[in-house]
Design an enzyme around this catalytic site. Structure first.
Site, short mmCIF file in Angstrom:
data_model
loop_
_atom_site.label_atom_id
_atom_site.label_comp_id
_atom_site.label_asym_id
_atom_site.label_seq_id
_atom_site.Cartn_x
_atom_site.Cartn_y
_atom_site.Cartn_z
N HIS A 160 0.76 -1.33 -0.10
CA HIS A 160 0.03 0.11 -0.11
C HIS A 160 0.94 1.22 0.01
O HIS A 160 1.76 1.48 0.91
CB HIS A 160 -0.91 0.09 1.31
CG HIS A 160 -2.06 -0.86 1.11
ND1 HIS A 160 -3.13 -1.05 0.25
CD2 HIS A 160 -2.21 -2.03 1.94
CE1 HIS A 160 -3.97 -2.02 0.48
NE2 HIS A 160 -3.28 -2.80 1.43
N CYS A 208 -0.61 1.85 -4.97
CA CYS A 208 -1.43 3.11 -5.35
C CYS A 208 -0.34 4.19 -5.60
O CYS A 208 0.64 4.16 -4.65
CB CYS A 208 -2.51 3.44 -4.21
SG CYS A 208 -3.53 1.95 -4.12
#
Length: 354
Positions: A161, A203
Protein backbone atom coordinates in the site's frame (compact mmCIF):
# COMPACT_ATOMS: atom_id res chain seq x y z
CA UNK A 1 75.51 5.17 9.98
CA UNK A 2 73.44 8.18 9.08
CA UNK A 3 74.49 7.96 5.43
CA UNK A 4 73.57 4.26 5.37
CA UNK A 5 70.06 5.05 6.67
CA UNK A 6 69.57 7.63 3.91
CA UNK A 7 70.83 5.11 1.35
CA UNK A 8 68.29 2.48 2.44
CA UNK A 9 65.51 5.08 2.34
CA UNK A 10 66.48 6.12 -1.20
CA UNK A 11 66.47 2.50 -2.35
CA UNK A 12 62.97 2.00 -0.88
CA UNK A 13 61.69 5.13 -2.63
CA UNK A 14 63.12 3.92 -5.95
CA UNK A 15 61.53 0.46 -5.51
CA UNK A 16 58.14 2.01 -4.73
CA UNK A 17 58.33 4.25 -7.82
CA UNK A 18 59.25 1.26 -9.98
CA UNK A 19 56.29 -0.71 -8.59
CA UNK A 20 53.84 2.15 -9.23
CA UNK A 21 55.22 2.54 -12.75
CA UNK A 22 54.80 -1.16 -13.51
CA UNK A 23 51.23 -1.18 -12.17
CA UNK A 24 50.40 1.87 -14.31
CA UNK A 25 51.79 0.21 -17.43
CA UNK A 26 49.77 -2.95 -16.73
CA UNK A 27 46.62 -0.80 -16.26
CA UNK A 28 47.23 1.00 -19.55
CA UNK A 29 47.73 -2.28 -21.39
CA UNK A 30 44.41 -3.75 -20.25
CA UNK A 31 41.66 -3.76 -22.89
CA UNK A 32 39.03 -1.05 -22.47
CA UNK A 33 36.18 -3.56 -22.22
CA UNK A 34 37.95 -5.10 -19.20
CA UNK A 35 38.24 -1.74 -17.46
CA UNK A 36 34.57 -0.96 -18.14
CA UNK A 37 32.93 -4.11 -16.84
CA UNK A 38 29.43 -4.74 -18.17
CA UNK A 39 26.51 -6.89 -17.10
CA UNK A 40 27.81 -10.15 -15.62
CA UNK A 41 25.09 -11.41 -13.21
CA UNK A 42 21.45 -10.99 -12.20
CA UNK A 43 19.84 -10.42 -8.81
CA UNK A 44 16.23 -9.89 -7.71
CA UNK A 45 14.83 -8.19 -4.59
CA UNK A 46 11.12 -9.04 -4.30
CA UNK A 47 9.21 -7.23 -1.56
CA UNK A 48 5.67 -7.49 -0.16
CA UNK A 49 5.25 -4.83 2.53
CA UNK A 50 1.66 -5.42 3.70
CA UNK A 51 0.08 -7.62 6.36
CA UNK A 52 -3.34 -9.09 7.23
CA UNK A 53 -5.60 -11.53 5.39
CA UNK A 54 -7.35 -8.94 3.18
CA UNK A 55 -3.93 -8.24 1.58
CA UNK A 56 -3.63 -11.83 0.33
CA UNK A 57 -3.14 -10.49 -3.21
CA UNK A 58 0.16 -8.81 -2.32
CA UNK A 59 1.71 -12.09 -1.21
CA UNK A 60 0.38 -13.73 -4.39
CA UNK A 61 1.89 -10.88 -6.42
CA UNK A 62 5.40 -11.26 -5.05
CA UNK A 63 5.38 -15.08 -5.09
CA UNK A 64 4.26 -15.03 -8.73
CA UNK A 65 7.16 -12.79 -9.76
CA UNK A 66 9.48 -15.02 -7.68
CA UNK A 67 8.29 -18.07 -9.60
CA UNK A 68 8.85 -16.33 -12.94
CA UNK A 69 12.43 -15.18 -12.29
CA UNK A 70 13.37 -18.63 -10.97
CA UNK A 71 11.91 -20.26 -14.07
CA UNK A 72 13.95 -17.91 -16.24
CA UNK A 73 17.20 -18.81 -14.52
CA UNK A 74 17.92 -16.59 -11.52
CA UNK A 75 18.91 -18.97 -8.69
CA UNK A 76 17.58 -18.70 -5.12
CA UNK A 77 21.04 -17.68 -3.97
CA UNK A 78 20.58 -14.46 -5.98
CA UNK A 79 16.95 -13.76 -5.02
CA UNK A 80 16.01 -11.90 -1.83
CA UNK A 81 12.36 -12.74 -1.05
CA UNK A 82 10.69 -10.49 1.52
CA UNK A 83 7.16 -11.27 2.73
CA UNK A 84 5.53 -9.38 5.60
CA UNK A 85 2.74 -11.90 6.24
CA UNK A 86 2.49 -15.65 5.67
CA UNK A 87 -0.84 -16.29 3.93
CA UNK A 88 -0.05 -19.97 3.48
CA UNK A 89 -0.25 -20.49 7.25
CA UNK A 90 -3.00 -17.98 7.98
CA UNK A 91 -5.86 -19.66 9.95
CA UNK A 92 -8.38 -18.18 7.49
CA UNK A 93 -6.81 -20.00 4.56
CA UNK A 94 -9.18 -22.85 3.55
CA UNK A 95 -6.29 -24.49 1.68
CA UNK A 96 -3.40 -24.54 4.18
CA UNK A 97 0.17 -24.36 2.90
CA UNK A 98 -0.93 -22.93 -0.47
CA UNK A 99 -1.15 -19.53 -2.13
CA UNK A 100 -2.86 -19.18 -5.52
CA UNK A 101 -2.72 -16.26 -7.95
CA UNK A 102 -5.72 -17.46 -9.98
CA UNK A 103 -9.29 -18.33 -9.01
CA UNK A 104 -8.98 -21.55 -11.03
CA UNK A 105 -6.25 -22.62 -8.58
CA UNK A 106 -4.03 -23.53 -11.50
CA UNK A 107 -0.68 -22.98 -9.79
CA UNK A 108 0.27 -23.04 -6.11
CA UNK A 109 2.91 -20.30 -6.07
CA UNK A 110 3.87 -21.23 -2.50
CA UNK A 111 5.50 -24.51 -3.48
CA UNK A 112 8.09 -26.65 -1.71
CA UNK A 113 10.98 -24.76 -3.30
CA UNK A 114 10.07 -21.29 -1.97
CA UNK A 115 12.87 -19.77 0.12
CA UNK A 116 11.71 -16.73 2.11
CA UNK A 117 14.64 -14.61 3.33
CA UNK A 118 12.84 -11.95 5.41
CA UNK A 119 9.43 -12.63 6.90
CA UNK A 120 6.97 -11.22 9.42
CA UNK A 121 8.40 -8.56 11.69
CA UNK A 122 11.77 -8.72 9.91
CA UNK A 123 10.14 -6.72 7.11
CA UNK A 124 11.04 -3.19 8.18
CA UNK A 125 12.23 -0.03 6.46
CA UNK A 126 15.56 -0.29 8.27
CA UNK A 127 16.20 -3.86 7.11
CA UNK A 128 15.19 -2.98 3.54
CA UNK A 129 17.51 0.03 3.33
CA UNK A 130 20.36 -1.89 5.00
CA UNK A 131 19.87 -4.71 2.49
CA UNK A 132 20.16 -2.37 -0.50
CA UNK A 133 23.15 -0.44 0.82
CA UNK A 134 25.02 -3.45 2.25
CA UNK A 135 25.11 -1.98 5.75
CA UNK A 136 24.08 -5.18 7.52
CA UNK A 137 25.15 -6.23 11.02
CA UNK A 138 28.15 -8.58 11.34
CA UNK A 139 27.15 -12.23 11.21
CA UNK A 140 24.16 -11.66 8.88
CA UNK A 141 23.56 -14.94 6.98
CA UNK A 142 24.55 -14.96 3.34
CA UNK A 143 20.93 -15.62 2.33
CA UNK A 144 19.94 -12.24 3.83
CA UNK A 145 22.61 -10.27 1.95
CA UNK A 146 22.46 -8.59 -1.45
CA UNK A 147 25.95 -9.53 -2.66
CA UNK A 148 25.89 -7.51 -5.85
CA UNK A 149 28.80 -5.79 -7.60
CA UNK A 150 29.43 -3.36 -10.47
CA UNK A 151 28.40 -6.07 -12.96
CA UNK A 152 25.02 -6.83 -11.38
CA UNK A 153 21.67 -6.11 -13.01
CA UNK A 154 19.15 -5.83 -10.16
CA UNK A 155 15.38 -6.25 -10.40
CA UNK A 156 13.50 -4.63 -7.49
CA UNK A 157 9.79 -5.52 -7.27
CA UNK A 158 7.66 -3.68 -4.68
CA UNK A 159 4.02 -4.37 -3.83
CA UNK A 160 1.85 -3.17 -0.95
CA UNK A 161 0.00 0.00 0.00
CA UNK A 162 1.48 3.31 -1.11
CA UNK A 163 0.64 6.98 -1.26
CA UNK A 164 2.08 10.15 -2.71
CA UNK A 165 5.80 9.77 -2.03
CA UNK A 166 5.76 6.81 0.35
CA UNK A 167 5.30 3.05 0.69
CA UNK A 168 3.86 1.59 3.90
CA UNK A 169 5.60 -1.27 5.71
CA UNK A 170 3.24 -3.48 7.77
CA UNK A 171 0.89 -0.54 8.48
CA UNK A 172 3.33 0.71 11.13
CA UNK A 173 6.00 2.67 9.22
CA UNK A 174 6.81 3.90 5.75
CA UNK A 175 9.75 4.49 3.41
CA UNK A 176 9.67 7.76 1.50
CA UNK A 177 10.65 8.26 -2.14
CA UNK A 178 13.60 10.41 -1.03
CA UNK A 179 14.90 7.70 1.32
CA UNK A 180 14.61 5.15 -1.48
CA UNK A 181 16.44 7.45 -3.92
CA UNK A 182 19.25 8.07 -1.43
CA UNK A 183 19.64 4.33 -0.78
CA UNK A 184 19.98 3.71 -4.53
CA UNK A 185 22.58 6.49 -4.77
CA UNK A 186 24.58 4.78 -2.02
CA UNK A 187 24.41 1.59 -4.06
CA UNK A 188 25.77 3.41 -7.10
CA UNK A 189 28.59 5.08 -5.16
CA UNK A 190 29.58 1.72 -3.65
CA UNK A 191 29.43 0.00 -7.08
CA UNK A 192 26.66 -2.34 -6.03
CA UNK A 193 24.86 -2.42 -9.39
CA UNK A 194 25.35 -2.06 -13.12
CA UNK A 195 21.70 -1.42 -14.03
CA UNK A 196 18.49 -1.49 -11.96
CA UNK A 197 14.88 -2.06 -12.92
CA UNK A 198 12.19 -0.99 -10.43
CA UNK A 199 8.76 -2.58 -10.85
CA UNK A 200 6.26 -0.96 -8.44
CA UNK A 201 2.68 -2.22 -8.00
CA UNK A 202 1.10 0.12 -5.42
CA UNK A 203 -1.33 3.01 -5.35
CA UNK A 204 0.38 6.18 -6.65
CA UNK A 205 3.39 4.00 -7.42
CA UNK A 206 4.97 6.51 -9.83
CA UNK A 207 5.69 8.83 -6.90
CA UNK A 208 8.25 6.33 -5.58
CA UNK A 209 10.57 6.74 -8.56
CA UNK A 210 10.20 10.52 -9.01
CA UNK A 211 13.16 11.33 -6.72
CA UNK A 212 15.67 8.95 -8.32
CA UNK A 213 18.82 10.71 -9.47
CA UNK A 214 21.31 7.85 -9.91
CA UNK A 215 22.32 6.57 -13.37
CA UNK A 216 21.32 3.35 -15.14
CA UNK A 217 17.83 3.07 -13.61
CA UNK A 218 14.67 2.02 -15.46
CA UNK A 219 11.35 2.09 -13.57
CA UNK A 220 7.70 1.24 -14.13
CA UNK A 221 4.74 1.74 -11.79
CA UNK A 222 1.17 0.49 -11.93
CA UNK A 223 -0.35 3.94 -11.28
CA UNK A 224 0.45 7.64 -11.52
CA UNK A 225 0.32 10.14 -8.68
CA UNK A 226 -3.30 10.58 -7.60
CA UNK A 227 -4.40 7.19 -8.96
CA UNK A 228 -5.19 3.93 -7.20
CA UNK A 229 -3.75 0.60 -8.31
CA UNK A 230 -6.60 -1.87 -8.62
CA UNK A 231 -7.08 -5.60 -7.99
CA UNK A 232 -7.94 -8.08 -10.73
CA UNK A 233 -10.38 -10.71 -9.46
CA UNK A 234 -11.76 -12.44 -6.35
CA UNK A 235 -11.55 -16.11 -5.43
CA UNK A 236 -14.99 -16.89 -3.91
CA UNK A 237 -13.47 -19.77 -1.93
CA UNK A 238 -11.40 -17.40 0.20
CA UNK A 239 -13.44 -14.22 -0.15
CA UNK A 240 -10.62 -11.79 -1.05
CA UNK A 241 -8.88 -10.48 -4.13
CA UNK A 242 -5.98 -12.74 -5.05
CA UNK A 243 -3.86 -10.70 -7.48
CA UNK A 244 -3.48 -7.09 -8.63
CA UNK A 245 -4.22 -6.01 -12.17
CA UNK A 246 -0.79 -4.80 -13.19
CA UNK A 247 1.02 -7.87 -11.84
CA UNK A 248 -1.60 -10.15 -13.44
CA UNK A 249 -0.93 -8.77 -16.94
CA UNK A 250 2.83 -8.64 -16.33
CA UNK A 251 2.75 -12.34 -15.43
CA UNK A 252 0.67 -13.12 -18.50
CA UNK A 253 3.53 -11.62 -20.54
CA UNK A 254 6.32 -13.29 -18.53
CA UNK A 255 4.76 -16.75 -18.85
CA UNK A 256 5.32 -16.50 -22.63
CA UNK A 257 9.00 -15.70 -22.13
CA UNK A 258 11.64 -18.43 -22.30
CA UNK A 259 15.34 -18.13 -21.34
CA UNK A 260 16.30 -17.72 -25.01
CA UNK A 261 13.49 -15.24 -25.72
CA UNK A 262 13.96 -12.23 -27.99
CA UNK A 263 11.28 -10.19 -26.18
CA UNK A 264 12.45 -6.80 -24.92
CA UNK A 265 12.00 -4.52 -21.92
CA UNK A 266 10.29 -2.06 -24.25
CA UNK A 267 7.55 -4.62 -24.91
CA UNK A 268 7.27 -5.38 -21.20
CA UNK A 269 6.78 -1.70 -20.28
CA UNK A 270 3.50 -1.66 -22.24
CA UNK A 271 1.95 -4.91 -20.94
CA UNK A 272 -1.00 -3.25 -19.17
CA UNK A 273 -2.72 -0.50 -21.19
CA UNK A 274 -5.24 1.73 -19.41
CA UNK A 275 -8.21 -0.26 -20.72
CA UNK A 276 -6.85 -3.31 -18.84
CA UNK A 277 -5.23 -1.74 -15.77
CA UNK A 278 -7.80 1.10 -15.40
CA UNK A 279 -5.02 3.03 -13.69
CA UNK A 280 -2.34 4.65 -15.87
CA UNK A 281 0.99 2.80 -15.93
CA UNK A 282 3.92 5.15 -15.38
CA UNK A 283 7.39 4.68 -16.89
CA UNK A 284 10.64 6.48 -16.13
CA UNK A 285 13.53 5.95 -18.52
CA UNK A 286 15.44 9.26 -18.58
CA UNK A 287 18.11 7.79 -16.25
CA UNK A 288 18.53 4.70 -18.41
CA UNK A 289 21.05 5.13 -21.26
CA UNK A 290 19.88 2.22 -23.43
CA UNK A 291 16.80 1.99 -25.62
CA UNK A 292 14.41 -0.37 -23.73
CA UNK A 293 13.29 -1.80 -27.07
CA UNK A 294 16.84 -3.08 -27.59
CA UNK A 295 17.25 -4.52 -24.08
CA UNK A 296 16.39 -8.24 -23.79
CA UNK A 297 13.90 -8.90 -21.01
CA UNK A 298 16.25 -11.59 -19.71
CA UNK A 299 18.73 -8.82 -18.82
CA UNK A 300 16.60 -8.33 -15.68
CA UNK A 301 14.19 -11.25 -15.38
CA UNK A 302 16.50 -14.09 -16.36
CA UNK A 303 19.99 -15.46 -16.36
CA UNK A 304 20.66 -17.12 -19.70
CA UNK A 305 23.37 -19.75 -19.55
CA UNK A 306 23.20 -21.82 -22.80
CA UNK A 307 24.77 -25.27 -22.74
CA UNK A 308 26.29 -26.66 -25.94
CA UNK A 309 25.74 -30.38 -26.46
CA UNK A 310 27.59 -32.59 -28.91
CA UNK A 311 26.01 -35.71 -30.34
CA UNK A 312 29.26 -37.63 -30.60
CA UNK A 313 32.33 -38.31 -28.51
CA UNK A 314 35.53 -36.31 -28.92
CA UNK A 315 38.83 -38.12 -29.25
CA UNK A 316 41.31 -36.30 -27.00
CA UNK A 317 44.32 -38.44 -27.90
CA UNK A 318 47.25 -36.84 -29.71
CA UNK A 319 46.52 -36.26 -33.39
CA UNK A 320 48.61 -35.10 -36.29
CA UNK A 321 48.12 -31.70 -37.90
CA UNK A 322 46.23 -33.34 -40.77
CA UNK A 323 43.93 -35.17 -38.33
CA UNK A 324 43.29 -31.95 -36.41
CA UNK A 325 42.34 -30.14 -39.60
CA UNK A 326 40.02 -32.99 -40.58
CA UNK A 327 38.36 -32.91 -37.16
CA UNK A 328 37.77 -29.16 -37.37
CA UNK A 329 36.14 -29.54 -40.78
CA UNK A 330 33.87 -32.26 -39.41
CA UNK A 331 32.74 -30.02 -36.53
CA UNK A 332 32.03 -27.17 -38.94
CA UNK A 333 29.80 -29.45 -41.02
CA UNK A 334 27.87 -30.52 -37.90
CA UNK A 335 27.27 -26.91 -36.89
CA UNK A 336 26.13 -25.98 -40.40
CA UNK A 337 23.64 -28.85 -40.65
CA UNK A 338 22.34 -28.09 -37.09
CA UNK A 339 23.32 -31.47 -35.63
CA UNK A 340 25.07 -29.44 -32.92
CA UNK A 341 22.54 -27.24 -31.11
CA UNK A 342 21.88 -25.31 -27.88
CA UNK A 343 19.69 -27.02 -25.32
CA UNK A 344 17.04 -25.08 -23.39
CA UNK A 345 17.55 -25.06 -19.64
CA UNK A 346 13.93 -25.25 -18.56
CA UNK A 347 10.82 -26.99 -19.87
CA UNK A 348 7.99 -24.89 -21.27
CA UNK A 349 5.38 -23.96 -18.65
CA UNK A 350 2.18 -22.04 -19.30
CA UNK A 351 -0.15 -20.30 -16.83
CA UNK A 352 -3.88 -20.55 -17.35
CA UNK A 353 -5.87 -17.33 -16.88
CA UNK A 354 -9.36 -16.78 -15.63
Amino acid sequence: MKNMTYGVANILVILILMLVSSISSIHRSLPEDFLQAGHTNNWAVLVDTSRFWFNYRHVANVLSIYRSVKRLGIPDSQIILIIADDMACNPRNPRPATVFNNANQHINVYGDDVEVDYRGYEVTVENFVRLLTGRLPPGTPRSKQLLTDEGSNVLVYLTGHGGDGFLKFQDSEEVTSQELADAVEQMWQKRRYHEMFFMIDTCQGASLYEKFYSPNILAVASSLVGEDSLSHHVDPAIGVYIIDRYTYYALDFLERVEPDSTKTMGEFLSVCPKRACISTVGVRKDLFPRDPHKVPITDFFGSLRPVELTLSGLNVTAMSRTQNQSRREELKRKVSDRSLQYAKQFPTSKLGSS
